[in-house]
Design a protein around this motif. Structure first.
Motif, PDB file in Angstrom:
ATOM      1  N   LEU A 134      21.875  34.077 -67.360  1.00  0.00           N
ATOM      2  CA  LEU A 134      21.964  32.917 -68.232  1.00  0.00           C
ATOM      3  C   LEU A 134      22.919  31.894 -67.610  1.00  0.00           C
ATOM      4  CD1 LEU A 134      22.332  34.741 -71.691  1.00  0.00           C
ATOM      5  CD2 LEU A 134      20.256  34.268 -70.366  1.00  0.00           C
ATOM      6  N   PHE A 135      22.586  30.615 -67.747  1.00  0.00           N
ATOM      7  CA  PHE A 135      23.376  29.563 -67.081  1.00  0.00           C
ATOM      8  C   PHE A 135      23.342  28.301 -67.929  1.00  0.00           C
ATOM      9  CE2 PHE A 135      25.040  28.533 -62.751  1.00  0.00           C
ATOM     10  CZ  PHE A 135      25.407  27.225 -62.999  1.00  0.00           C
ATOM     11  N   ALA A 136      24.526  27.839 -68.345  1.00  0.00           N
ATOM     12  CA  ALA A 136      24.623  26.615 -69.155  1.00  0.00           C
ATOM     13  C   ALA A 136      25.844  25.819 -68.723  1.00  0.00           C
ATOM     14  CB  ALA A 136      24.706  26.959 -70.640  1.00  0.00           C
ATOM     15  N   CYS A 137      25.857  24.526 -69.057  1.00  0.00           N
ATOM     16  CA  CYS A 137      26.986  23.682 -68.647  1.00  0.00           C
ATOM     17  C   CYS A 137      27.057  22.443 -69.529  1.00  0.00           C
ATOM     18  CB  CYS A 137      26.854  23.279 -67.180  1.00  0.00           C
ATOM     19  SG  CYS A 137      25.457  22.187 -66.818  1.00  0.00           S
ATOM     20  N   LYS A 138      28.082  21.641 -69.275  1.00  0.00           N
ATOM     21  CA  LYS A 138      28.191  20.346 -69.932  1.00  0.00           C
ATOM     22  C   LYS A 138      27.132  19.398 -69.369  1.00  0.00           C
ATOM     23  CE  LYS A 138      33.165  20.610 -70.921  1.00  0.00           C
ATOM     24  NZ  LYS A 138      34.505  20.028 -70.656  1.00  0.00           N
ATOM     25  N   GLU A 139      26.679  18.465 -70.204  1.00  0.00           N
ATOM     26  CA  GLU A 139      25.585  17.584 -69.810  1.00  0.00           C
ATOM     27  C   GLU A 139      25.915  16.759 -68.564  1.00  0.00           C
ATOM     28  OE1 GLU A 139      22.582  14.235 -71.781  1.00  0.00           O
ATOM     29  OE2 GLU A 139      24.331  14.967 -72.884  1.00  0.00           O
ATOM     30  N   LYS A 140      27.184  16.389 -68.396  1.00  0.00           N
ATOM     31  CA  LYS A 140      27.529  15.510 -67.276  1.00  0.00           C
ATOM     32  C   LYS A 140      27.372  16.205 -65.926  1.00  0.00           C
ATOM     33  CE  LYS A 140      32.543  16.373 -67.669  1.00  0.00           C
ATOM     34  NZ  LYS A 140      33.855  15.727 -67.874  1.00  0.00           N
ATOM     35  N   PHE A 141      27.251  17.539 -65.931  1.00  0.00           N
ATOM     36  CA  PHE A 141      27.090  18.276 -64.678  1.00  0.00           C
ATOM     37  C   PHE A 141      25.653  18.722 -64.434  1.00  0.00           C
ATOM     38  CE2 PHE A 141      31.562  19.652 -65.943  1.00  0.00           C
ATOM     39  CZ  PHE A 141      32.172  18.660 -65.187  1.00  0.00           C
ATOM     40  N   VAL A 142      24.722  18.263 -65.263  1.00  0.00           N
ATOM     41  CA  VAL A 142      23.381  18.833 -65.257  1.00  0.00           C
ATOM     42  C   VAL A 142      22.673  18.676 -63.907  1.00  0.00           C
ATOM     43  CG1 VAL A 142      22.253  16.751 -66.175  1.00  0.00           C
ATOM     44  CG2 VAL A 142      21.230  18.986 -66.549  1.00  0.00           C
ATOM     45  N   ARG A 143      22.929  17.582 -63.199  1.00  0.00           N
ATOM     46  CA  ARG A 143      22.218  17.364 -61.935  1.00  0.00           C
ATOM     47  C   ARG A 143      22.725  18.262 -60.802  1.00  0.00           C
ATOM     48  NH1 ARG A 143      18.478  13.561 -61.743  1.00  0.00           N
ATOM     49  NH2 ARG A 143      18.348  12.083 -63.476  1.00  0.00           N
ATOM     50  N   GLN A 144      23.810  18.954 -61.045  1.00  0.00           N
ATOM     51  CA  GLN A 144      24.308  19.907 -60.055  1.00  0.00           C
ATOM     52  C   GLN A 144      23.946  21.350 -60.431  1.00  0.00           C
ATOM     53  OE1 GLN A 144      25.575  19.357 -57.144  1.00  0.00           O
ATOM     54  NE2 GLN A 144      25.596  17.131 -57.387  1.00  0.00           N
ATOM     55  N   MET A 145      23.242  21.509 -61.544  1.00  0.00           N
ATOM     56  CA  MET A 145      22.887  22.846 -62.005  1.00  0.00           C
ATOM     57  C   MET A 145      21.731  23.403 -61.187  1.00  0.00           C
ATOM     58  SD  MET A 145      22.220  24.091 -65.931  1.00  0.00           S
ATOM     59  CE  MET A 145      20.857  22.968 -66.196  1.00  0.00           C
ATOM     60  N   PRO A 146      21.818  24.665 -60.751  1.00  0.00           N
ATOM     61  CA  PRO A 146      20.733  25.259 -59.973  1.00  0.00           C
ATOM     62  C   PRO A 146      19.552  25.656 -60.853  1.00  0.00           C
ATOM     63  CG  PRO A 146      22.411  26.895 -60.392  1.00  0.00           C
ATOM     64  CD  PRO A 146      22.938  25.602 -60.951  1.00  0.00           C
ATOM     65  N   GLY A 147      18.475  26.066 -60.210  1.00  0.00           N
ATOM     66  CA  GLY A 147      17.314  26.532 -60.952  1.00  0.00           C
ATOM     67  C   GLY A 147      16.461  25.384 -61.433  1.00  0.00           C
ATOM     68  N   ARG A 148      15.868  25.557 -62.608  1.00  0.00           N
ATOM     69  CA  ARG A 148      14.982  24.520 -63.149  1.00  0.00           C
ATOM     70  C   ARG A 148      15.295  24.282 -64.613  1.00  0.00           C
ATOM     71  NH1 ARG A 148      10.337  28.582 -62.885  1.00  0.00           N
ATOM     72  NH2 ARG A 148       9.919  27.631 -60.880  1.00  0.00           N
ATOM     73  N   LEU A 149      14.879  23.107 -65.080  1.00  0.00           N
ATOM     74  CA  LEU A 149      15.155  22.700 -66.454  1.00  0.00           C
ATOM     75  C   LEU A 149      13.880  22.131 -67.062  1.00  0.00           C
ATOM     76  CD1 LEU A 149      17.530  22.302 -68.509  1.00  0.00           C
ATOM     77  CD2 LEU A 149      17.635  19.961 -67.697  1.00  0.00           C
ATOM     78  N   CYS A 150      13.474  22.677 -68.200  1.00  0.00           N
ATOM     79  CA  CYS A 150      12.306  22.165 -68.915  1.00  0.00           C
ATOM     80  C   CYS A 150      12.753  21.198 -69.992  1.00  0.00           C
ATOM     81  CB  CYS A 150      11.522  23.314 -69.549  1.00  0.00           C
ATOM     82  SG  CYS A 150      10.841  24.475 -68.354  1.00  0.00           S
ATOM     83  N   GLY A 151      12.002  20.111 -70.167  1.00  0.00           N
ATOM     84  CA  GLY A 151      12.355  19.107 -71.156  1.00  0.00           C
ATOM     85  C   GLY A 151      11.215  18.803 -72.098  1.00  0.00           C
ATOM     86  N   GLU A 152      11.553  18.172 -73.229  1.00  0.00           N
ATOM     87  CA  GLU A 152      10.566  17.792 -74.240  1.00  0.00           C
ATOM     88  C   GLU A 152      10.256  16.312 -74.112  1.00  0.00           C
ATOM     89  OE1 GLU A 152      10.002  17.978 -79.124  1.00  0.00           O
ATOM     90  OE2 GLU A 152      11.914  18.472 -78.192  1.00  0.00           O
TER      91      GLU A 152
END
Length: 452
Positions: free
Chosen positions: A281-299
């Motif tokens: 599991l991996f979560a963070c503050k929104e301001k760091f989202v572009r440095q987060m690894p893996g993938r992100l699904c959006g609505e």
């Protein structure tokens, strides 16, 4: 049993293709101490397929089944009851056959399931955003450390002594390739965590502080002072959660200022499975989202204004130019993430809190009973469902002796920290909702007889 239709000529051709002279060349990075120097007991060099099947079946039967004996093992992997409906739902054809959506918008069902998973993890961790999962907790922990390096442009990570040693080992391995400096220490067999050491170690060169919550000894500490000191020095706080059920009872790391929260999701929806597959599991503050690894699904909405889902961010090397990738993580643990999400949905917020309360109550009952056994001392003054005992004898032989009596009585710190003499008498005991009153009595009796 898997059939491998390869002849020696096939193997030689493959070795030539990769530039290796022998199969041993492929394992040069594996330490010599990890090599098998003798033959596997009970297996002949050559045997018929039927004979091998019988031999392996007989060897497998030597394992003690977790659900058939009093079970108190934890230290990062926990036995919880998983409703039968979880397995039924994840084996539906539309889920079981789905894989990485290379044309993602076509796979709306897969994307929606991952979107719901991300929402659950973000709420559980108290963070703004979560990704679609990682391989497991230990690799997620390393990805968080290297993410902090990218954000702060610093290369020193301060690791709590209470961080799981397997997670530390993964970080050690990967830091050899990145040059990160890991400030680490061994835990002490006391009720206090090493929070003071962490606060003193944070300086202008620190990229992040990594704290497990609850830690490897089951201790719980307020992360707020550590987060404040880290932020004062321009560093990030990374919280590691190996038992997500705990967050049904204690404050989330995000509430206390953690910038990145990672961990293992196995407790919810995923069985023990001899160590895998698990789900990071991996979560963070929104301001760091572009440095987060893996993938992100959006609505989003489609051209007709209908609700839809898209692969919003995918910073892995398969999707963008390799030099711009944040990680070489090449998939998410999709089926395990689905199992997590289905189980979490069945529980709901109320159910998770009830499950957490039941775990804690059982653990308190067990701790109070075991503390009455001669030769046993309870180390913790706070815990969720896992606590540490100090025994009057080294814990490793005690654990083996109890196993021979049909009781899996915990994880010895001597096994987790083999070189730490001061920890050899420590025993980590995990108590979940699957433990009965009779199990607790069986453990107390086994400890009493073994320590006598």
């Amino acid at each position: 049993m898997r059939y491998l239709p390869l002849a020696d000529s096939d193997r030689q051709e493959m070795l030539r293709a990769v530039g290796a002279s022998s199969i041993d060349d492929l394992f040069v990075d594996v330490p010599e101490a990890a090599h098998l120097s003798t033959k596997i007991e009970g297996l002949a060099d050559h045997a018929s397929e039927l004979s091998v099947e019988r031999q392996l079946t007989a060897m497998a039967r030597r394992n003690m089944v977790a659900g058939e004996v009093p079970f108190f093992l934890g230290a990062g992997a926990y036995r919880h009851h998983i409703p039968a409906s979880v397995d039924h739902l994840i084996q539906r054809g539309e889920f079981l056959t789905s894989y990485t959506p290379y044309q993602p918008e076509i796979a709306q069902g897969t994307l929606q399931a991952l979107f719901e998973f991300q929402t659950q993890v973000a709420r559980l961790y108290g963070c703004d955003v979560a990704n679609a999962s990682m391989y497991d907790g230990s690799t997620a922990c390393w990805e968080a450390i290297v993410m902090a390096r990218r954000i702060t442009r610093r290369g020193k990570a301060v690791l709590s002594a209470g961080l799981h040693p397997h997670y530390v080992s993964v970080a050690d391995t990967m830091a050899k390739f990145t040059g990160d400096v890991l400030d680490k220490a061994l835990p002490e067999l006391t009720a206090e965590t090493d929070a003071d050491r962490l606060l003193a170690a944070i300086d202008e060169e620190t990229s992040c502080v990594v704290v497990q919550y609850p830690d490897i000894l089951g201790r719980i500490t307020d992360l707020t002072p550590i987060a404040d000191k880290a932020h004062e020095k321009g560093a990030l706080l990374i919280a590691v959660v190996t038992e997500p059920v705990a967050l049904g009872a204690i404050r989330s790391p995000g509430e206390m200022g953690a910038d990145i929260v990672v961990g293992e999701g196995q407790s919810i929806g995923v069985g023990l499975n001899f160590g895998g597959p698990y789900v990071g599991l991996f979560a963070c503050k929104e301001k760091f989202v572009r440095q987060m690894p893996g993938r992100l699904c959006g609505e989003t909405v489609d051209a007709e204004g209908k609700r839809g889902f898209v692969l919003t961010l995918s910073t892995r090397e398969q999707h963008i130019r390799r030099e711009k990738a944040t990680s070489n993580i090449c998939t998410n643990s999709g089926l395990c993430a689905l199992a997590f999400s289905v189980h979490m949905t069945l529980l709901g917020e109320k159910g998770l809190r009830q499950l957490a309360n039941l775990n804690h109550a059982k653990a308190v009952q067990a701790a109070e009973r075991l503390a009455k056994v001669a030769g046993v001392e309870l180390v913790n003054d706070s815990f969720f469902n896992e606590f540490t005992l100090r025994l009057s004898k080294p814990a490793r032989p005690v654990v083996r002796a109890m196993a021979e009596q049909g009781v899996l009585g915990g994880v010895s710190l001597g096994r987790l920290f083999p070189g730490a003499e001061a920890l050899q008498n420590g025993l980590v005991v995990a108590v979940t909702e699957t433990v009965t009153d009779e199990d607790i009595e069986a453990l107390a009796k086994a400890l009493q007889e073994t320590l006598a």
